[in-house]
Scaffold this motif. Structure first.
Motif, PDB file in Angstrom:
ATOM      1  N   ALA A 169       0.694  -1.083   0.007  1.00 51.25           N
ATOM      2  CA  ALA A 169       0.096   0.311  -0.395  1.00 51.25           C
ATOM      3  C   ALA A 169       0.999   1.355  -0.291  1.00 51.25           C
ATOM      4  N   ARG A 170       2.316   1.756   0.848  1.00 45.64           N
ATOM      5  CA  ARG A 170       3.126   2.603   0.406  1.00 45.64           C
ATOM      6  C   ARG A 170       3.393   2.095  -0.322  1.00 45.64           C
ATOM      7  N   ALA A 171       3.796   1.639  -1.172  1.00 41.65           N
ATOM      8  CA  ALA A 171       4.489   1.307  -2.151  1.00 41.65           C
ATOM      9  C   ALA A 171       3.968   2.364  -3.281  1.00 41.65           C
ATOM     10  N   TYR A 172       2.394   1.586  -3.396  1.00 41.31           N
ATOM     11  CA  TYR A 172       1.440   2.294  -4.355  1.00 41.31           C
ATOM     12  C   TYR A 172       1.301   3.535  -4.461  1.00 41.31           C
ATOM     13  N   GLU A 173       0.879   3.942  -3.307  1.00 39.46           N
ATOM     14  CA  GLU A 173       1.164   5.166  -3.007  1.00 39.46           C
ATOM     15  C   GLU A 173       2.255   6.145  -3.461  1.00 39.46           C
ATOM     16  N   LEU A 174       3.559   5.857  -2.722  1.00 38.69           N
ATOM     17  CA  LEU A 174       4.468   7.055  -3.308  1.00 38.69           C
ATOM     18  C   LEU A 174       5.265   6.536  -4.928  1.00 38.69           C
ATOM     19  N   ALA A 175       4.930   5.473  -5.954  1.00 43.65           N
ATOM     20  CA  ALA A 175       4.660   5.751  -6.590  1.00 43.65           C
ATOM     21  C   ALA A 175       3.948   6.518  -7.754  1.00 43.65           C
ATOM     22  N   ASP A 176       2.496   6.453  -6.817  1.00 40.87           N
ATOM     23  CA  ASP A 176       1.483   7.321  -7.413  1.00 40.87           C
ATOM     24  C   ASP A 176       1.733   8.391  -7.732  1.00 40.87           C
ATOM     25  N   GLY A 177       2.332   8.772  -6.162  1.00 40.06           N
ATOM     26  CA  GLY A 177       2.784  10.337  -5.579  1.00 40.06           C
ATOM     27  C   GLY A 177       3.582  11.060  -7.009  1.00 40.06           C
ATOM     28  N   LEU A 178       4.689  10.536  -7.418  1.00 38.82           N
ATOM     29  CA  LEU A 178       5.720  10.622  -8.421  1.00 38.82           C
ATOM     30  C   LEU A 178       4.847  10.441  -9.974  1.00 38.82           C
ATOM     31  N   GLY A 179       3.356   9.681  -9.835  1.00 42.82           N
ATOM     32  CA  GLY A 179       3.367   9.940 -11.414  1.00 42.82           C
ATOM     33  C   GLY A 179       4.014   9.025 -12.123  1.00 42.82           C
ATOM     34  N   LEU A 180       4.466   7.754 -11.763  1.00 37.87           N
ATOM     35  CA  LEU A 180       5.237   6.810 -11.930  1.00 37.87           C
ATOM     36  C   LEU A 180       3.985   5.837 -13.061  1.00 37.87           C
ATOM     37  N   PHE A 181       2.879   5.536 -12.783  1.00 31.86           N
ATOM     38  CA  PHE A 181       1.845   5.205 -13.481  1.00 31.86           C
ATOM     39  C   PHE A 181       1.719   5.703 -15.030  1.00 31.86           C
ATOM     40  N   PRO A 182       1.802   5.026 -16.164  1.00 30.91           N
ATOM     41  CA  PRO A 182       1.062   5.312 -17.137  1.00 30.91           C
ATOM     42  C   PRO A 182      -0.178   5.859 -17.105  1.00 30.91           C
ATOM     43  N   ASP A 183      -0.691   4.647 -16.731  1.00 27.04           N
ATOM     44  CA  ASP A 183      -2.353   4.693 -16.016  1.00 27.04           C
ATOM     45  C   ASP A 183      -2.553   5.121 -15.155  1.00 27.04           C
ATOM     46  N   PRO A 184      -2.820   5.397 -14.901  1.00 25.16           N
ATOM     47  CA  PRO A 184      -3.197   6.004 -12.840  1.00 25.16           C
ATOM     48  C   PRO A 184      -4.785   4.970 -13.113  1.00 25.16           C
ATOM     49  N   LYS A 185      -5.072   5.502 -13.701  1.00 21.91           N
ATOM     50  CA  LYS A 185      -6.759   4.838 -13.446  1.00 21.91           C
ATOM     51  C   LYS A 185      -6.479   3.159 -12.961  1.00 21.91           C
ATOM     52  N   LEU A 186      -5.580   2.388 -14.051  1.00 20.95           N
ATOM     53  CA  LEU A 186      -5.524   0.828 -14.023  1.00 20.95           C
ATOM     54  C   LEU A 186      -4.420   0.827 -12.931  1.00 20.95           C
TER      55      LEU A 186
END
Length: 384
Positions: free
Chosen positions: A351-368
């Motif tokens: 959960a923390r890894a997801y939160e940190l990575a999302d905050g950095l904008g690492l996911f090409p498709d944030p919704k996915l």
């Protein structure tokens, strides 16, 4: 839209995912630094295997991820620790990975270096057997056309009686190497079996032996990769290297400052964290290529919190977080790992890894990424 994430203390916190990824695009190779990403392997989720079975690899997805890294200008460090070498990927699987990735690199013009070890030895071994195992793997990597990375050997650590055995084995390998190699010093936090490498648990004494090997064969050492998670020790080693021998940082805790460097030099990079950070890291290095060190640090410094989270103790399980983020980012269709290592970290860690990575904008498709995170949470009984 929000998502409920476990905080590790039994409670759920509310997180609002971002809606847009970081804007980065593929680009050309770098001019100021040589940068490798140690890449993970994608397991075949449909193979009927057990954790102690030979690895079943999804070759198409594994090679597609390497093309992703090459497209951003990064080199690929193949069959290394990040590929679960010795933690689910045996020598037969690593050899096939090296052959396939080296051929793919040649086809697309990608930079590649491959790990040379002794993991075909599965029990106690003599020094002669260690030497022969290294030679077998070195020959395969050189035949593939890739650069060789001489990795630390569990078998050598067990067989060596002192520093002189390391000097003899490495000297023998360097004398017969066709091209300059990278020497890899992997600390025991990544693999406890490597405690006392270079003949001593005293890091100062071990450093002296390491540098003795390099000084005797500077023409056969392209560079060193230091993975000790001690920034000052890496800097000290870097300043003692012979002219022309590079330092490739393997410090996943302190890489921005080490790559940026100081008035006496800098480190190149060969990092596991550049697997999930690939596009962002590439963008940062291109900024550094222009001489804009502050801009480089502005992009890369915020990623350190994520890296330190993924590489927290037991550090050797960082691969689980790397593959988890690759799944969330859409680079593979599942969260399954060779050796069953998807179970090596907790739900709060994910959960923390997801939160940190999302905050950095690492996911090409944030919704996915959000949908996949919610699916994982539901498997653990956390309904949204």
């Amino acid at each position: 839209m929000t998502i409920q994430l476990p905080a590790g203390d039994g409670r759920l916190g509310v997180y609002e995912p971002r809606t847009q990824p970081l804007a980065v695009t593929p680009g050309t190779p770098f001019t100021s630094r040589t940068v490798f990403s140690a890449a993970h392997v994608v397991a075949d989720p449909f193979a009927d295997t057990t954790p102690d079975s030979p690895a079943a690899v999804d070759w198409d997805a594994t090679l597609a991820f390497r093309r992703h890294l090459w497209s951003h200008g990064l080199g690929v460090a193949e069959a290394m620790d990040t590929a679960q070498r010795g933690m689910g990927l045996d020598w037969a699987g690593a050899a096939e990975l090296i052959r396939r990735s080296a051929a793919e690199a040649k086809a697309v013009g990608g930079l590649i270096a491959c790990g040379v070890g002794t993991d075909q030895l599965t029990g106690p071994a003599t020094l002669d057997e260690v030497r022969a195992a290294y030679e077998e793997q070195l020959a395969l990597v050189e035949e593939s056309g890739a650069q060789a990375i001489l990795m630390a050997s569990r078998a050598l650590a067990a067989a060596a009686k002192g520093p002189e055995d390391y000097v003899e084995i490495y000297g023998h390998l360097l004398r017969q190497a066709a091209e300059p190699v990278v020497l890899h010093w992997l600390g025991p936090m990544f693999d406890p079996a490597l405690e006392g490498y270079w003949g001593s648990s005293d890091l100062d004494a071990a450093t002296d032996t390491f540098l003795e090997v390099i000084a005797a064969h500077p023409d056969k050492v392209d560079g060193i990769k230091v993975s000790l998670l001690e920034a000052q020790r890496e800097i000290d080693i870097r300043r003692r290297l012979p002219e022309g021998v590079r330092c490739y940082t393997g410090d996943d805790f302190n890489y921005p400052e080490l790559i940026a460097g100081d008035e006496k030099g800098f480190s190149h990079a060969l990092l596991g964290i550049f697997d999930p950070l690939g596009p962002l890291a590439a963008e940062a290095v291109r900024v550094l290529d222009t001489g804009n060190t502050a801009g480089f640090r502005e992009l890369l410094d915020p990623t350190v919190e994520l890296s330190r989270h993924l590489f927290q103790a037991p550090t050797r399980f960082y691969k689980t977080g790397v593959v988890f983020l690759a799944w969330l980012a859409g680079h593979q269709s599942h969260f399954t790992m060779v050796g069953g290592l998807q179970s090596a970290r907790s739900l709060p860690h994910f959960a923390r890894a997801y939160e940190l990575a999302d905050g950095l904008g690492l996911f090409p498709d944030p919704k996915l990424a959000e949908e996949r995170m919610k699916n994982l949470l539901s498997l653990y009984g956390v309904d949204q």
